[in-house]
Design a protein around this motif. Sequence first.
Motif, PDB file in Angstrom:
ATOM      1  N   GLU A  57     -17.169 128.315  54.447  1.00 51.62           N
ATOM      2  CA  GLU A  57     -17.233 129.659  55.019  1.00 51.62           C
ATOM      3  C   GLU A  57     -18.334 130.517  54.396  1.00 51.62           C
ATOM      4  OE1 GLU A  57     -14.528 128.155  54.040  1.00 51.62           O
ATOM      5  OE2 GLU A  57     -13.426 127.853  55.929  1.00 51.62           O
ATOM      6  N   ILE A  58     -18.648 130.263  53.143  1.00 52.11           N
ATOM      7  CA  ILE A  58     -19.652 131.105  52.481  1.00 52.11           C
ATOM      8  C   ILE A  58     -21.038 130.901  53.071  1.00 52.11           C
ATOM      9  CG2 ILE A  58     -18.360 131.116  50.303  1.00 52.11           C
ATOM     10  CD1 ILE A  58     -20.463 129.143  49.222  1.00 52.11           C
ATOM     11  N   LEU A  59     -21.271 129.750  53.704  1.00 53.91           N
ATOM     12  CA  LEU A  59     -22.589 129.488  54.281  1.00 53.91           C
ATOM     13  C   LEU A  59     -22.923 130.490  55.386  1.00 53.91           C
ATOM     14  CD1 LEU A  59     -22.356 125.611  54.426  1.00 53.91           C
ATOM     15  CD2 LEU A  59     -23.775 126.949  52.881  1.00 53.91           C
ATOM     16  N   GLU A  60     -21.885 130.916  56.092  1.00 55.93           N
ATOM     17  CA  GLU A  60     -22.097 131.890  57.157  1.00 55.93           C
ATOM     18  C   GLU A  60     -21.911 133.312  56.642  1.00 55.93           C
ATOM     19  OE1 GLU A  60     -20.210 133.102  61.522  1.00 55.93           O
ATOM     20  OE2 GLU A  60     -19.658 131.206  60.544  1.00 55.93           O
ATOM     21  N   ASN A  61     -20.853 133.514  55.863  1.00 57.74           N
ATOM     22  CA  ASN A  61     -20.534 134.877  55.421  1.00 57.74           C
ATOM     23  C   ASN A  61     -21.510 135.402  54.381  1.00 57.74           C
ATOM     24  OD1 ASN A  61     -18.320 134.644  57.097  1.00 57.74           O
ATOM     25  ND2 ASN A  61     -16.920 134.074  55.440  1.00 57.74           N
ATOM     26  N   CYS A  62     -22.120 134.505  53.631  1.00 60.36           N
ATOM     27  CA  CYS A  62     -22.996 134.935  52.532  1.00 60.36           C
ATOM     28  C   CYS A  62     -24.419 134.441  52.717  1.00 60.36           C
ATOM     29  CB  CYS A  62     -22.445 134.433  51.199  1.00 60.36           C
ATOM     30  SG  CYS A  62     -20.766 134.971  50.832  1.00 60.36           S
ATOM     31  N   ALA A  63     -24.832 134.229  53.949  1.00 61.75           N
ATOM     32  CA  ALA A  63     -26.181 133.702  54.198  1.00 61.75           C
ATOM     33  C   ALA A  63     -27.249 134.612  53.624  1.00 61.75           C
ATOM     34  CB  ALA A  63     -26.391 133.510  55.704  1.00 61.75           C
ATOM     35  N   HIS A  64     -26.983 135.931  53.623  1.00 56.12           N
ATOM     36  CA  HIS A  64     -27.988 136.871  53.131  1.00 56.12           C
ATOM     37  C   HIS A  64     -28.091 136.875  51.607  1.00 56.12           C
ATOM     38  CE1 HIS A  64     -24.109 138.843  53.006  1.00 56.12           C
ATOM     39  NE2 HIS A  64     -24.609 139.787  52.219  1.00 56.12           N
ATOM     40  N   LEU A  65     -27.156 136.198  50.937  1.00 58.27           N
ATOM     41  CA  LEU A  65     -27.176 136.160  49.469  1.00 58.27           C
ATOM     42  C   LEU A  65     -27.663 134.818  48.924  1.00 58.27           C
ATOM     43  CD1 LEU A  65     -23.707 137.846  48.783  1.00 58.27           C
ATOM     44  CD2 LEU A  65     -25.960 138.927  48.742  1.00 58.27           C
ATOM     45  N   MET A  66     -27.927 133.871  49.822  1.00 59.11           N
ATOM     46  CA  MET A  66     -28.332 132.534  49.387  1.00 59.11           C
ATOM     47  C   MET A  66     -29.730 132.552  48.789  1.00 59.11           C
ATOM     48  SD  MET A  66     -25.927 130.287  49.961  1.00 59.11           S
ATOM     49  CE  MET A  66     -24.365 130.176  50.860  1.00 59.11           C
ATOM     50  N   ARG A  67     -29.938 131.653  47.837  1.00 59.03           N
ATOM     51  CA  ARG A  67     -31.236 131.469  47.205  1.00 59.03           C
ATOM     52  C   ARG A  67     -31.593 129.988  47.244  1.00 59.03           C
ATOM     53  NH1 ARG A  67     -30.789 136.062  47.786  1.00 59.03           N
ATOM     54  NH2 ARG A  67     -31.100 137.791  46.330  1.00 59.03           N
ATOM     55  N   PRO A  68     -32.880 129.636  47.148  1.00 59.77           N
ATOM     56  CA  PRO A  68     -33.243 128.213  47.110  1.00 59.77           C
ATOM     57  C   PRO A  68     -32.641 127.534  45.878  1.00 59.77           C
ATOM     58  CG  PRO A  68     -35.166 129.571  47.563  1.00 59.77           C
ATOM     59  CD  PRO A  68     -34.080 130.510  47.171  1.00 59.77           C
ATOM     60  N   GLU A  69     -32.192 126.318  46.052  1.00 59.38           N
ATOM     61  CA  GLU A  69     -31.663 125.512  44.956  1.00 59.38           C
ATOM     62  C   GLU A  69     -32.830 124.906  44.183  1.00 59.38           C
ATOM     63  OE1 GLU A  69     -30.242 123.867  42.240  1.00 59.38           O
ATOM     64  OE2 GLU A  69     -28.437 124.037  43.464  1.00 59.38           O
ATOM     65  N   PRO A  70     -33.044 125.295  42.928  1.00 61.88           N
ATOM     66  CA  PRO A  70     -34.212 124.793  42.192  1.00 61.88           C
ATOM     67  C   PRO A  70     -34.054 123.370  41.692  1.00 61.88           C
ATOM     68  CG  PRO A  70     -32.896 126.211  40.794  1.00 61.88           C
ATOM     69  CD  PRO A  70     -32.259 126.261  42.153  1.00 61.88           C
ATOM     70  N   ASP A  71     -32.824 122.843  41.730  1.00 66.33           N
ATOM     71  CA  ASP A  71     -32.605 121.510  41.176  1.00 66.33           C
ATOM     72  C   ASP A  71     -31.738 120.698  42.130  1.00 66.33           C
ATOM     73  OD1 ASP A  71     -32.732 119.424  39.473  1.00 66.33           O
ATOM     74  OD2 ASP A  71     -31.514 120.289  37.889  1.00 66.33           O
ATOM     75  N   ALA A  72     -32.191 120.566  43.359  1.00 67.19           N
ATOM     76  CA  ALA A  72     -31.391 119.911  44.392  1.00 67.19           C
ATOM     77  C   ALA A  72     -31.117 118.444  44.079  1.00 67.19           C
ATOM     78  CB  ALA A  72     -32.080 120.035  45.747  1.00 67.19           C
ATOM     79  N   ALA A  73     -31.928 117.839  43.232  1.00 67.90           N
ATOM     80  CA  ALA A  73     -31.701 116.432  42.896  1.00 67.90           C
ATOM     81  C   ALA A  73     -30.332 116.222  42.263  1.00 67.90           C
ATOM     82  CB  ALA A  73     -32.797 115.942  41.944  1.00 67.90           C
TER      83      ALA A  73
END
Length: 392
Positions: free
Chosen positions: A299-315
């Motif tokens: 749910e946070i993917l939709e509700n908090c889309a404006h607060l998301m930041r790029p993941e610097p360590d996606a590996a």
Amino acid sequence: MDWIDGKVDPISYYAKLSVFRKLPIGRMAAERNRFTELFGDRVEMVDQSLPGVRGQPPVPMPNHVTFAGPDDLLSCVWSDEWPAMKKRFLLLKETIGRLVALRNNAHKIINLSDADFEALVAFAAWRRAEPEARPYLRSLNLPGVGTKWLERNIRLCRLVCADLGLEGSQDCHIEACGLHREDRREATLKWNEDAYPSPFGNTSMTVRISEVKSSPVLAKIGVVIVVENLEMLDKMRPAPDVLILFGAGHAVGPILADMGCLAGAEIIYWGDADSHGFACLSEARRARPDLRSHRMTPEILENCAHLMRPEPDAARLLNAPSGLTPDEARCCEALKEKWLRLEQEFDEDGVDELAARGLVDPLTERHMAATTEPEPEPKSKLSALRKILSAH
């Protein structure tokens, strides 16, 4: 064979004449003379013809060396070090009774300073005299034995204990040496000051886990909210029967496992929705399988889309941690696909949800504007990578 006492029959060795015969003629005589000077009259010489030299009479070459025993052999090989080494090992053998592990580490013994060696003998005598004792190091009254000395010589102390048959825990050097390890692990707690007033007026405190793990006061707590970041602990004021616990990142598992006084409390884990956060959630659930996560579902993917930041360590997200619920695993996978993360200190709506349940007070100040411009979703991992690289 006990090379420390040297009480064995004579030892004989055949010299490798082939080694001498392969040397150049000029060097052969020098090596022969050095060999005989080193071992003296212990060397038996035989006449040998020199290779490649015709018409010359045979010359004496080393053939056999006989030593009276190990003591005689070692005094030749280590003419300078052996007397001191022998003295040290005889003293250790007298103190300990038998040497097995220490005997195989002769170089470590001989390299000790006189002061460090005397302290090692004192330590060995104490362990043999008091095998059941488990004192703190600071209360151990032995000359020369202290924290710095133990740091330098911890492995030798373990060898002493092994020869005495007293080696304890394999996981902790301190306990393996017969000493009591002081548990200095800490936990940061925040409570409701009306329910539990402090004489100092504070509402949070960092305490040693060993001192509070059986606390009857903490046993009365109904709900524990574990947060990954100290910013959230500072931001929230818990209800009277609620405790906020700083999870300290990946230390959260051992903290929850050792806080036995919280066994009857409901545990809510709220961490960053990112690589580290889900790994910490997994470790926390291993200690408390009954815990529930907060704001770590799709749910946070939709509700908090404006607060998301790029993941610097996606590996780190390539392999999802174990122990996640299906919803948590889907959230983790979705963040991995989008290369995004949500840091909990920006998610003030999460505080509102806890306040709606009566677990914390509503926020009096909001620091994140509700109209923050949404960050466009990356079209692909490649575009996300470009965005991350351009930001740095």
